[in-house]
Every structure is written in structure tokens, then in C-alpha cells.
Scaffold this motif. Structure first.
Motif, PDB file in Angstrom:
ATOM      1  N   GLU A 276       0.873  -1.028   0.057  1.00 19.80           N
ATOM      2  CA  GLU A 276       0.036   0.132  -0.057  1.00 19.80           C
ATOM      3  C   GLU A 276       0.755   1.294  -0.006  1.00 19.80           C
ATOM      4  O   GLU A 276       2.079   1.289   0.336  1.00 19.80           O
ATOM      5  CB  GLU A 276      -0.944  -0.052   1.098  1.00 19.80           C
ATOM      6  CG  GLU A 276      -1.946  -1.322   1.024  1.00 19.80           C
ATOM      7  CD  GLU A 276      -3.122  -0.899   2.303  1.00 19.80           C
ATOM      8  OE1 GLU A 276      -2.835  -0.132   2.930  1.00 19.80           O
ATOM      9  OE2 GLU A 276      -4.246  -1.280   1.647  1.00 19.80           O
ATOM     10  N   LEU A 284      -3.662   3.981  -0.765  1.00 18.39           N
ATOM     11  CA  LEU A 284      -3.796   3.145  -1.868  1.00 18.39           C
ATOM     12  C   LEU A 284      -3.253   2.127  -1.897  1.00 18.39           C
ATOM     13  O   LEU A 284      -2.322   1.839  -1.499  1.00 18.39           O
ATOM     14  CB  LEU A 284      -3.603   4.151  -3.045  1.00 18.39           C
ATOM     15  CG  LEU A 284      -4.014   5.489  -3.268  1.00 18.39           C
ATOM     16  CD1 LEU A 284      -3.454   6.148  -4.467  1.00 18.39           C
ATOM     17  CD2 LEU A 284      -5.701   5.435  -3.352  1.00 18.39           C
ATOM     18  N   ASP A 285      -4.207   0.918  -2.430  1.00 22.08           N
ATOM     19  CA  ASP A 285      -3.510  -0.594  -2.402  1.00 22.08           C
ATOM     20  C   ASP A 285      -3.130  -0.750  -3.844  1.00 22.08           C
ATOM     21  O   ASP A 285      -3.735  -0.809  -4.599  1.00 22.08           O
ATOM     22  CB  ASP A 285      -4.643  -1.494  -2.065  1.00 22.08           C
ATOM     23  CG  ASP A 285      -3.975  -2.927  -2.040  1.00 22.08           C
ATOM     24  OD1 ASP A 285      -2.934  -3.166  -2.225  1.00 22.08           O
ATOM     25  OD2 ASP A 285      -5.075  -3.764  -1.884  1.00 22.08           O
ATOM     26  N   LEU A 286      -1.713  -0.547  -3.845  1.00 24.10           N
ATOM     27  CA  LEU A 286      -1.308  -0.949  -5.290  1.00 24.10           C
ATOM     28  C   LEU A 286      -0.848  -2.510  -5.493  1.00 24.10           C
ATOM     29  O   LEU A 286      -0.717  -2.958  -6.736  1.00 24.10           O
ATOM     30  CB  LEU A 286       0.038  -0.063  -5.451  1.00 24.10           C
ATOM     31  CG  LEU A 286      -0.022   1.216  -5.994  1.00 24.10           C
ATOM     32  CD1 LEU A 286       0.285   0.986  -7.624  1.00 24.10           C
ATOM     33  CD2 LEU A 286      -1.061   1.839  -5.706  1.00 24.10           C
ATOM     34  N   ALA A 316     -10.859  -3.598  -7.134  1.00 25.80           N
ATOM     35  CA  ALA A 316      -9.881  -2.995  -7.942  1.00 25.80           C
ATOM     36  C   ALA A 316     -10.223  -1.367  -8.324  1.00 25.80           C
ATOM     37  O   ALA A 316      -9.337  -0.567  -8.654  1.00 25.80           O
ATOM     38  CB  ALA A 316      -9.741  -3.660  -9.356  1.00 25.80           C
ATOM     39  N   MET A 318     -10.880   2.491  -7.060  1.00 30.36           N
ATOM     40  CA  MET A 318     -10.678   3.289  -6.116  1.00 30.36           C
ATOM     41  C   MET A 318     -11.519   4.627  -6.216  1.00 30.36           C
ATOM     42  O   MET A 318     -11.745   5.050  -7.421  1.00 30.36           O
ATOM     43  CB  MET A 318      -9.039   3.701  -6.415  1.00 30.36           C
ATOM     44  CG  MET A 318      -8.160   2.666  -6.308  1.00 30.36           C
ATOM     45  SD  MET A 318      -6.607   3.344  -6.460  1.00 30.36           S
ATOM     46  CE  MET A 318      -5.804   1.655  -6.123  1.00 30.36           C
ATOM     47  N   SER A 370      -9.731   2.453 -11.883  1.00 32.26           N
ATOM     48  CA  SER A 370      -9.330   1.176 -11.934  1.00 32.26           C
ATOM     49  C   SER A 370      -7.951   1.304 -11.705  1.00 32.26           C
ATOM     50  O   SER A 370      -7.061   1.930 -11.999  1.00 32.26           O
ATOM     51  CB  SER A 370      -9.710   0.396 -13.162  1.00 32.26           C
ATOM     52  OG  SER A 370      -8.860  -0.846 -13.336  1.00 32.26           O
ATOM     53  N   ARG A 371      -7.413   0.252 -10.649  1.00 27.84           N
ATOM     54  CA  ARG A 371      -6.285   0.196 -10.101  1.00 27.84           C
ATOM     55  C   ARG A 371      -5.119  -0.173 -11.439  1.00 27.84           C
ATOM     56  O   ARG A 371      -4.055   0.173 -11.225  1.00 27.84           O
ATOM     57  CB  ARG A 371      -6.202  -0.830  -9.090  1.00 27.84           C
ATOM     58  CG  ARG A 371      -4.738  -0.989  -8.456  1.00 27.84           C
ATOM     59  CD  ARG A 371      -4.688  -1.778  -7.205  1.00 27.84           C
ATOM     60  NE  ARG A 371      -5.173  -3.166  -7.519  1.00 27.84           N
ATOM     61  CZ  ARG A 371      -5.701  -4.205  -6.576  1.00 27.84           C
ATOM     62  NH1 ARG A 371      -6.266  -3.584  -5.491  1.00 27.84           N
ATOM     63  NH2 ARG A 371      -6.279  -5.341  -6.969  1.00 27.84           N
ATOM     64  N   GLU A 372      -5.716  -0.922 -12.136  1.00 24.51           N
ATOM     65  CA  GLU A 372      -4.850  -1.420 -13.077  1.00 24.51           C
ATOM     66  C   GLU A 372      -4.216  -0.203 -14.119  1.00 24.51           C
ATOM     67  O   GLU A 372      -3.179  -0.528 -14.877  1.00 24.51           O
ATOM     68  CB  GLU A 372      -5.487  -2.586 -14.047  1.00 24.51           C
ATOM     69  CG  GLU A 372      -6.438  -2.068 -14.828  1.00 24.51           C
ATOM     70  CD  GLU A 372      -7.420  -3.275 -15.340  1.00 24.51           C
ATOM     71  OE1 GLU A 372      -8.021  -3.055 -16.438  1.00 24.51           O
ATOM     72  OE2 GLU A 372      -7.022  -4.440 -15.200  1.00 24.51           O
TER      73      GLU A 372
END
Lengths: 381, 296, 343
Positions: A276, A284-286, A316, A318, A370-372
Motif C-alpha cells: 500500500e 492506496l492499495d497498489l 480494483a 478506487m 481502476s487500479r490497473e
């Protein structure tokens, strides 16, 4: 401009019929730089670099001035000798091969047309040097000139040609000897925007038709993205990233690449345990393998930011609440600037029809992504 | 009246002052060459149609001076010989000047300016001093002879280098060489490096690049360099006289003799006009050649 | 800005007024001459004696003298110093006036040779007073000639081919050749004599190393090459050659040599005939003659001892310049000679 237009169309028409150039042309060569570096005394202009240019690809070297991109082109062309490293063509060492022998031809930034020769004399120069017969030269020059759409300007001196026409004479001159690789040194930089776009399309089409390897140097990221199979981004004499245009655009590896492709949102943070990152807008969780305590810069493109709460509410996603402080209508897109959390500013590019009328400065919105689409950047050396 | 005097310096709407500052300035700028060049030149051209009677010039127009000149085989042959001489000087200086300019151009750029200055320093010296210096080098007791005898090439001092046709060519060549080097160097300098790269890139060897690119691109400067030497040599009435011995009689000296000895200014002016026309002819021809070759 | 301009104009005007009133008060003598002929010490002394101011215009050539005199019809100058052969033209153009010998008590100081020079006498009246003189001698290298050559004929001697310097001057070359050929008046040649002179000078050309064109030019060629003989432009060349290490000497050959005399004359349009005569009379004082010879190396006309001292004892062997019969013809002939190739 009108002349350029019609000429380009004419060339396209010519191009549909398979031309002799296409049928005779050998496939493009592959070039490899193995530890090639360049130094002028104490001044390092190119750090030892490895790079392979695949046979038949359109590879663009992109970078600001002084990044070493032109140096690479000059080394490949044989105009300067590298201070270290080897240069390979299809696996064979050509480091010591003089410029006159290399099966490469160059399109120069200033076109470098011989001012005392007509368009056809310029184009035929390489064949004349090779001692080809008068008839053969005449026939081949006519073919190549018609490919670039300049058959009617064969007898003109360079001073009587427009910028775009000179450009195409330079191209014709470079392709007539059927080189394994064509080197292009910012060839479009002197053209105006409209003509430049036409030439970009033309060059790409030409490259597909003659299947020669194109090594193209530019400082214009848009040019690099539209034309290339792959792009090499350079800075301070080093390669920052190599990849397909989309990859560089959406997945920049370094701060420099992210910055060079403009308007990425950058969020500063510090890695904590569990992949994170602690940022001004929250944790934020990467899900990446980051060293706890490490300073991190995160990039996300403005078009990847979406307004409204995330619909799927997946992990996924945020989602953050934000306040609009600027709305800038630029046509198909509207640019928004939001303030999120503790003073972080985010830029958005939203298709204008999807934007509610009641979004105006001062109103509260929520924003998600989206995290990606988010990447932790490698710091630039 | 009072209105007018008040409005000086302020342009009243719809009315322009006839003589404002810039107009006067341009008038002076334009008048200067008219007064300083055109008027004397016109007078000199006119003098060629006058004649001298009893020591005074008579401004009666006639072509006699020109008829006298062209009907005198001595004068015409002196003119032709002088033209040949000047053409030889020009040809030599185009060749040697090109060689030197090319050498400077191929040196590392930091050397260009010092070398050019070195090549043109002779221009700063007085013309007469140069002639005396050259004569003391080429003379029977001169440096060249002493050196040749000292190294054993010659048994005794030779008359080969002074007071003959060779010495005229050598001296004029040396004196006018900077005028040829400069324009040639300047056109070489103007050739973009990318043109040479382009030629090499297309497979051109050093010689092919020189032959097909460097040489044609530097032709305008080479022609100008030759033209300078030609015109300067054509009108030179001192050098041949000073170093050519009894063979040093040229058209310039023929003109000079009308002013300095015969006091026949009209005849001198007529011959000077012929020289002027010839020089203009040379410039026109050179201009035409340049126009054909100059394409940048 | 305006004030400065105004004061400038005012001061200029003031200067003009002062200058004008000054010139109105004192007498002024305007002299046109060569440098070295009206030296400061004599000018100062003359100004003291007469109370007049002297204004000198120096000239570089005979041409200039004529241009200045003809331009003002003589009104710009009171006295002029010029060489004998120019007098005919000055007289014909009515630019000079005869001398009043009664106003020149020092005229008697002139040596006999200079009392009656033909070329400055018109209508039986003297128009000028001889002042300084010299010759165009033969200069030789003593190494080649232990005894002086006695005739101009050495210039034609094939033995000296390539060791002879002649002069690029139509008049002097032609006149001297005429003297060598024994013609009666070297300044007035018949057609036949012209033809003979041409032949003679073409023969000489085969012997000549170069035609030199000035005092210094002759000296430098002589010193830098193997030259034995030179048709000289004047006595001072001997000293100049000796300074360059050449063992040079001069001689007046038996055929004689050309001589020149600079004489003072009075402008026809002078404003002050009295003062002009006073100047000429002053210039004829013996001590001025002495000064000329010791300072310039030229001959003077009033002090034979001073001439003796510098070796100028041959005034009687000279044929003094006269206006040539046809200068244009002479120059044309000379140009032809120079244009004709020799083997």
C-alpha cells in the motif's frame, strides 16, 4: 498546400498497384546496438546502450534535444564513430564499415538536397554514383518519383519546390537505392502542422509498402505515437523505455516518460507495508512489491479518471470524493480539475456529451478509477 | 501662417509635411551617391568625347579619341595582351585560391579564422610596400636567389624571377590572391555539412563528393574570386611596370601615360572608358555564370 | 541643443569677422610652390621685414600648378615657383606677368648662366627669376666603371645588356636620345629626327633591364639587382644609392644632359605686385642660395661656391628643359616603343 494535397493523393493511387520497388525491395534489415556509447572528451552524449531494431519495423527514437537520439542515428548511419560498443546488421558487425558502404540511406532534417541538381538528378544521385546506366537511372527515378507523387516536378530545382515536395524528393532519394534501413532525422520538423500530418500518414504507408526498416528520430511525441511500431524514449543519453506507443502512453515506466507524454496525474506517496502507498488522498492499495518507506510517484492518465461512484465496487476500483474547481470546455472533451483530499489536484478528460450540466466549479463530485490503470513510476536517473 | 508655423513637427490630420525629418534624411542618402559617384563618373565619361587644344580641354563632342584608339594597332594589341595577362592571373588565382580556401575549409573549424586572417593580412599592407617586398625577394640579389644558391640548386643568381613575364604573373597572382581566396572560402563555408553527408550516405567517395557536390556548389564564389583578380589585374598600371621590366607595359600604363605624361586627359578618359566597359562586361558575364550555377 | 547650435554659429561668425578684418589690415602674400622652397626661417624673416603675412600652398605636380592657376585665372596666387618648360603655356594663357628688374636689386646676384634663359623670356622681357637647378645625369656603379663613362653610348653597349636602367618618361628618354644622336634642339624634333629617335630607343630597349618610374623605384631596382648604369632622375639619387651600399657615382657625358631650373614668377592677377617683387628679390639673396644647396642638394643660382661644394659645377653643360614640340606625339611614340617586343 493544394499542390501537396493532390500530390499525396496521386501517390496513394499509384501505391495501390504493386510497384516495381515493392517487388524488388529486399526485406528490411535488423540493426543491433551492443553497448554503443559516445563521448566527446569529458562530455557524455550517449551512455553505453543496447537496442535492437527489428527487421521491417518502424522504430522511432523520441526525446528532447540533447537526449542522444540524433547521436544514435549518426552512429548507425556511419557519420560518427562511437567511442565504444559494436553495431550489428543482421547479426554481422558493421562497426568499421564506412558510411559510403553501409546499406542505409538517410533523410536529413534539412533535406540536404543538392541545390544545383534537379529533383530527378537528386533522386538519381545514388544510382549515378553506383555507375548504373543512363536508361536504368531514368526508369528508376521516374518510378520512385511517381511513388512520392512528384513525377511532374522532375525537372525542378530544389529552390522551386515547396517544403513538402523537398521532403518527398529527399525520401525518394533515400529509397531508390533500396537500403536495408532508412534513417530519418526529424524530417518533418520544418513542415507546418497540416502538412506534417499528411506526411506522417504518407511515411507510414510508404514504409508498409516497401517493407524497409525505418529508424525515425523525433522530439514530437504525437508523431512518435501515430507512426511507429515501437518507440524508444531517450533522456540524458540513456534509454528510458522501449515499447509500443500504447504501452508508453498508458504504462509509462519512468517519471520522464510519464512527463514526456504530457498531462499524466502524478500522486506522490510513501510505500507502507502490504503493497500500500500512503498519499495525500489516502492509502492506496497498489498490490505491488514496494519497499516499505520508499518514496513513490504514482501516475494515472486523465482519461482514466471517471466521474461518479464506481459501479462495480470491486476491490480494483478506487473511489474518492472531490471538489470541482475548474471546468474547461475544449470541444469533444471537457477538461476538469478536481481537488481531492489534502490538496491533491487531479485532471480529468471527459467526453463532453457525458458531462452533466450541473457540474460546475464548486460542486462536489466523486471520482473513481481502476487500479490497473495506475502505475508506480521508476525514478529517472 | 501662424497655423503653419505651429504645426511644424506635428502632422496635422489629412496633411503631410513636405519636408519631414525622414524625407530629408533619405534625400541626403540618395543625393550623396549622385553627387559623389554619378556626377564625377558622368563627367569622366563625357571627357572621353572631348579633346585637348593647346594645353586646354575643349568640351566639343566627337568620337575621335575612340577612332584613334581602335585604328592604332599598337594600342589595340596592348589591350589584348593585357586582357590575356589578366585572364592568366585570374585562372591561376582561381586554381590556387580554391586550393587554399579548400585547405582552410577542411581544417578543424577553430583554425578557420586564424588561417583566413593569415591569408588576408597582405590586404592590410600598402600595395606599394608589397611590391617592393616582392621585388626584393625575387631580385637578382634577392632572398629567393640567395636561398637557391645557398642550397646548391643554382650555381649563381638568376634573372629568371624578375623583370619578365613570369614575374608579372607571380606578383599579380600573389597580390590579388586574397581577393580570390575570400569569396571562394565564403561559398565553401556556406555549403551545409549535410550535403556532404548526403553524398557519402548515397555512396559517394571523397572524390565523387568533391566532383559532384563541393565543386559545383562553390562555383559562384570561385567565379567571383576569378572575376576580382581579373578586374584588378586588368586595371593595374603599377605592378607590371614595377616587376615586368621592359615587358611590363600594360593597358593601365597606357592610360596612365595620357594623364601623367601627355596631359591628354580626354584620350586617357576614353581609354579608361574602354577599360570600364570591359570590366562591366566581365562582371556581367560572371553574373550570368553565377546565376546559372547559384541555386541555393 | 538649440543653444549649443546658436553659440556655434555665433562663434563661427565671429571667427570669420576677425579673420576678415585681419586680412584687411595686413598685406598678404600667397605663394604656390614645392615643399622645401619656402622654408619657415625665410618666411618668418620676410614677414618681419615687410609686415606682411605669407600664405603658402604646396603642390605635388606641375599638373596641380596649372589646375590651380587656370582655375582662378591666376587670382588665387601672387607668386609661383615652376620649372622652365612650363612658362610657354603660362605665358600663352596670360597667367603671368613680366618682372620689373628695377624692383629686383638682387637680380644681379644670378650667375651668368642664369641671366638669360631663353625659355623664360617672352617679347624680350624676363618673366621669371631662376632659383634652383639640377640635371638628369648618368649614374654608374664604380665597380663596373673604374673611370666614368664619357658618353651616353654605354647605355647602348651590348656588353651591359640587362644591366641598364632607363626611365619611364617619354620626354626625358626622347630628348636624351636626341642629344646622343646630336640633334640641334632635343626639344623640337623634325619627323625624320623622330623616326631616328624611335629606332635608337628600340635599340636601347634590348639592353634595358627595366624602365623605372620614380626616384625610389630606381634606387630599389639598382640596389637589388645587378645594375651598372642608370639614366638618373636627379643628383640626389647618387647619395640615396650610396646609402644602400652601392658604390655609385654620376657624370655628365660629353653629349651633355638635360637640366631643369625652377624659377619664381608673378601671377598676372596678383593683388600686390610690389610685395611679390619683394619676395622674389628676397629669394635672390645669396644666403638663400647657399641654404638651397646645402639643404636640398640641388644647385642654386646665386652662390657658385655652395654649388662647387656639392659638385654641381656643370650648369653650362646642360640643356635646360623647354616645352617639347608635341607632348602627345612624344607620349604616343614612347608608348609604341614600350609596346614593341624586343628579343
Amino acid at each position: 498546400m493544394a499542390v501537396g494535397d493532390t500530390a499525396l493523393q496521386a501517390s496513394d493511387r499509384d501505391g495501390r498497384a504493386p510497384g516495381p520497388v515493392q517487388s524488388q525491395s529486399p526485406a528490411g534489415g535488423s540493426v543491433a546496438l551492443a553497448g554503443i556509447g559516445m563521448r566527446y572528451g569529458a562530455l557524455r552524449v550517449l551512455h553505453p546502450t543496447d537496442l535492437s531494431v527489428r527487421a521491417g519495423e518502424f522504430l522511432t527514437i523520441l526525446g528532447p534535444s540533447g537526449s542522444g537520439k540524433t547521436t544514435i542515428l549518426k552512429i548507425v548511419g556511419g557519420f560518427v564513430s562511437p567511442t565504444e560498443g559494436r553495431l550489428l546488421l543482421d547479426g554481422q558487425d558493421i562497426s568499421r564499415m564506412p558510411v559510403t558502404q553501409r546499406p542505409f540511406n538517410t533523410v536529413f532534417q534539412d533535406y540536404a538536397l543538392f541545390p544545383h541538381m534537379t529533383a530527378e538528378q537528386n533522386v538519381g544521385y545514388g544510382l549515378m554514383i553506383r555507375g548504373r546506366g543512363r536508361d536504368e537511372i531514368k526508369r528508376r527515378v521516374a518510378e520512385v518519383l511517381s511513388i512520392v507523387g512528384l513525377a511532374d516536378r522532375a525537372r525542378s530545382l530544389p529552390k522551386n519546390l515547396s517544403g513538402g515536395q523537398k521532403q518527398r524528393v529527399a525520401l525518394a532519394r533515400a529509397i531508390i537505392c533500396e537500403p536495408r534501413v532508412i534513417l530519418l532525422d526529424e524530417p518533418l520538423s520544418a513542415l507546418d502542422a497540416e502538412l506534417r500530418r499528411q506526411m506522417q500518414t504518407f511515411l507510414k504507408d510508404l514504409q508498409r509498402r516497401i517493407r524497409t526498416t525505418f529508424l525515425f528520430v523525433t522530439h514530437d511525441q504525437e508523431e512518435a505515437i501515430t507512426m511507429s511500431d515501437r518507440v524508444v524514449v531517450m533522456n540524458h543519453g540513456r534509454i528510458e523505455q522501449v515499447g509500443a506507443p500504447r504501452e508508453l502512453y498508458y504504462r509509462p515506466a519512468t517519471e520522464f516518460v510519464a512527463g514526456f507524454f504530457g498531462d499524466n496525474n502524478i500522486i506522490e506517496g510513501r510505500a507502507v507495508a502490504g503493497g500500500e502507498v500512503e498519499t495525500p488522498i489516502g492509502r492506496l492499495d497498489l498490490q505491488g512489491d514496494l519497499q516499505p518507506g520508499q518514496q513513490v510517484r504514482l501516475a494515472i492518465r486523465p482519461e482514466h479518471l471517471l466521474l461518479g461512484g464506481g459501479q462495480s465496487r470491486q476491490a480494483a476500483e478506487m473511489t474518492f470524493s472531490a471538489q470541482v474547481f475548474d471546468v474547461d470546455f475544449v470541444g469533444a472533451l471537457t477538461h476538469l480539475r478536481l481537488r481531492v483530499g489534502d490538496g491533491q489536484t487531479l485532471k480529468l478528460k471527459v467526453p463532453t456529451p457525458q458531462l452533466h450540466d450541473d457540474i460546475r466549479p464548486g460542486c462536489d463530485v466523486s471520482v473513481h478509477w481502476s487500479r490497473e490503470n495506475m502505475r508506480a513510476l521508476r525514478p529517472t536517473s | 501662417m501662424t497655423d503653419d508655423s505651429l504645426s511644424i513637427g506635428i502632422s496635422a490630420p489629412g496633411r503631410k509635411p513636405v519636408f519631414n525629418g525622414p524625407a530629408l534624411f533619405w534625400f541626403v542618402i540618395c543625393a550623396l551617391p549622385v553627387v559623389a559617384v554619378c556626377l564625377p563618373l558622368g563627367l569622366f565619361l563625357a571627357t572621353g568625347f572631348w579633346h585637348v587644344d593647346n594645353g586646354t580641354m575643349v568640351p566639343a563632342l566627337s568620337l575621335d579619341n575612340y577612332v584613334n584608339f581602335f585604328s592604332n594597332p599598337t594600342y589595340v594589341s596592348v589591350l589584348l595582351q593585357t586582357l590575356t595577362l589578366a585572364a592568366e592571373v585570374a585562372a591561376g588565382n582561381m586554381l590556387i585560391g580554391f586550393g587554399i580556401a579548400y585547405f582552410i575549409w577542411r581544417c578543424p573549424p577553430v583554425w578557420h579564422f586564424p588561417l583566413l586572417v593569415l591569408g588576408t593580412i597582405p590586404l592590410l599592407m600598402s600595395y606599394i610596400i608589397k611590391l617592393y617586398a616582392l621585388r626584393s625577394i625575387l631580385g637578382n640579389n634577392g632572398f629567393l636567389n640567395q636561398a637557391l644558391v645557398a642550397v646548391g640548386l643554382f650555381d649563381k643568381a638568376s634573372d629568371l624571377f624578375l623583370f619578365n613575364q613570369t614575374s608579372i604573373l607571380i606578383t599579380m597572382g600573389i597580390i590579388y590572391l586574397p581577393f580570390s581566396i575570400l569569396p571562394i572560402y565564403l561559398t565553401l563555408e556556406r555549403i551545409p555539412l549535410s550535403l556532404l553527408h548526403a553524398s557519402a550516405d548515397l555512396g559517394g567517395s571523397a572524390w565523387q563528393t568533391f566532383r559532384h557536390v563541393t565543386l559545383p556548389c562553390s562555383l559562384p564564389g570561385t567565379v567571383v574570386g576569378g572575376m576580382f583578380s581579373l578586374i584588378l589585374a586588368l586595371g593595374d598600371f603599377v605592378t607590371p611596370q614595377m616587376v615586368g621590366g621592359v615587358k611590363g607595359f600594360t593597358f593601365g600604363r597606357l592610360i596612365w601615360s595620357q594623364f601623367g605624361m601627355a596631359f591628354d586627359w580626354p584620350f586617357g578618359a576614353a581609354m579608361a572608358t574602354i577599360l570600364l566597359v570591359l570590366s562591366i562586361g566581365v562582371i556581367v558575364i560572371a553574373g550570368a555564370i553565377i546565376k546559372r550555377t547559384e541555386a541555393i | 541643443m538649440k543653444n549649443r547650435l546658436a553659440s556655434l554659429i555665433a562663434s563661427a561668425a565671429l571667427t570669420a569677422v576677425v579673420a576678415f578684418s585681419a586680412s584687411a589690415r595686413a598685406e598678404e602674400l600667397r605663394i604656390l610652390t614645392w615643399e622645401g622652397y619656402a622654408d619657415d626661417q625665410w618666411v618668418k624673416e620676410f614677414e618681419k621685414q615687410t609686415g606682411a603675412t605669407v600664405k603658402i600652398s604646396y603642390t605635388g605636380s606641375v599638373d596641380e600648378i596649372f589646375a590651380k592657376m587656370e582655375g582662378s585665372k591666376g587670382a588665387d596666387f601672387d607668386v609661383v615657383a615652376i620649372e622652365t618648360s612650363s612658362y610657354k603655356r603660362l605665358y600663352e594663357q596670360k597667367l603671368i606677368q613680366p618682372l620689373d628688374l628695377a624692383k629686383l636689386p638682387n637680380y644681379k646676384n644670378l650667375s651668368d648662366v642664369f641671366q638669360h634663359i631663353d625659355s623664360i623670356q617672352f617679347d624680350g622681357k624676363p618673366y621669371a627669376a631662376p632659383y634652383a637647378w639640377g640635371s638628369l645625369p648618368l649614374i654608374y656603379d664604380k665597380k663596373a666603371f673604374p673611370t666614368p663613362p664619357d658618353s651616353w653610348a654605354v647605355l647602348w653597349d651590348p656588353q651591359y645588356a640587362g644591366h641598364v636602367l632607363a626611365m619611364d618618361d617619354a620626354n626625358n628618354e626622347i630628348s636624351t636620345a636626341a642629344m646622343v644622336l646630336g640633334f640641334k634642339n632635343p626639344f623640337n624634333l623634325s619627323d625624320a629626327e623622330f623616326a631616328a629617335v624611335k629606332k635608337k630607343l628600340l635599340e636601347q630597349k634590348a639592353n634595358v633591364l627595366s624602365y623605372y618610374a620614380g626616384f625610389d623605384d630606381g634606387i630599389s631596382i639598382f640596389a637589388q639587382n645587378d645594375v651598372s648604369l642608370m639614366f638618373s632622375m636627379g643628383e640626389p639619387q647618387v647619395g640615396m644609392l650610396q646609402k644602400k651600399g652601392v658604390d655609385a657615382a654620376m657624370t655628365i657625358p660629353k653629349e651633355g644632359a638635360i637640366g631643369w631650373i625652377d624659377c619664381w614668377t608673378i601671377s598676372s592677377a596678383t593683388k600686390n605686385v610690389e610685395l611679390a617683387h619683394k619676395w622674389i628679390d628676397f629669394m635672390l639673396e645669396k644666403r638663400v642660395g647657399t641654404y638651397i644647396s646645402t639643404q636640398t642638394g640641388y644647385g642654386n643660382t646665386t652662390d657658385p661656391e655652395a654649388n662647387q661644394k656639392i659638385g654641381l659645377t656643370y650648369a653650362d653643360k646642360l640643356v635646360f628643359f623647354q616645352p617639347p614640340e608635341d607632348p602627345k606625339r612624344r607620349v604616343a611614340l614612347w608608348n609604341e616603343i614600350k609596346a614593341t617586343p624586343v628579343q
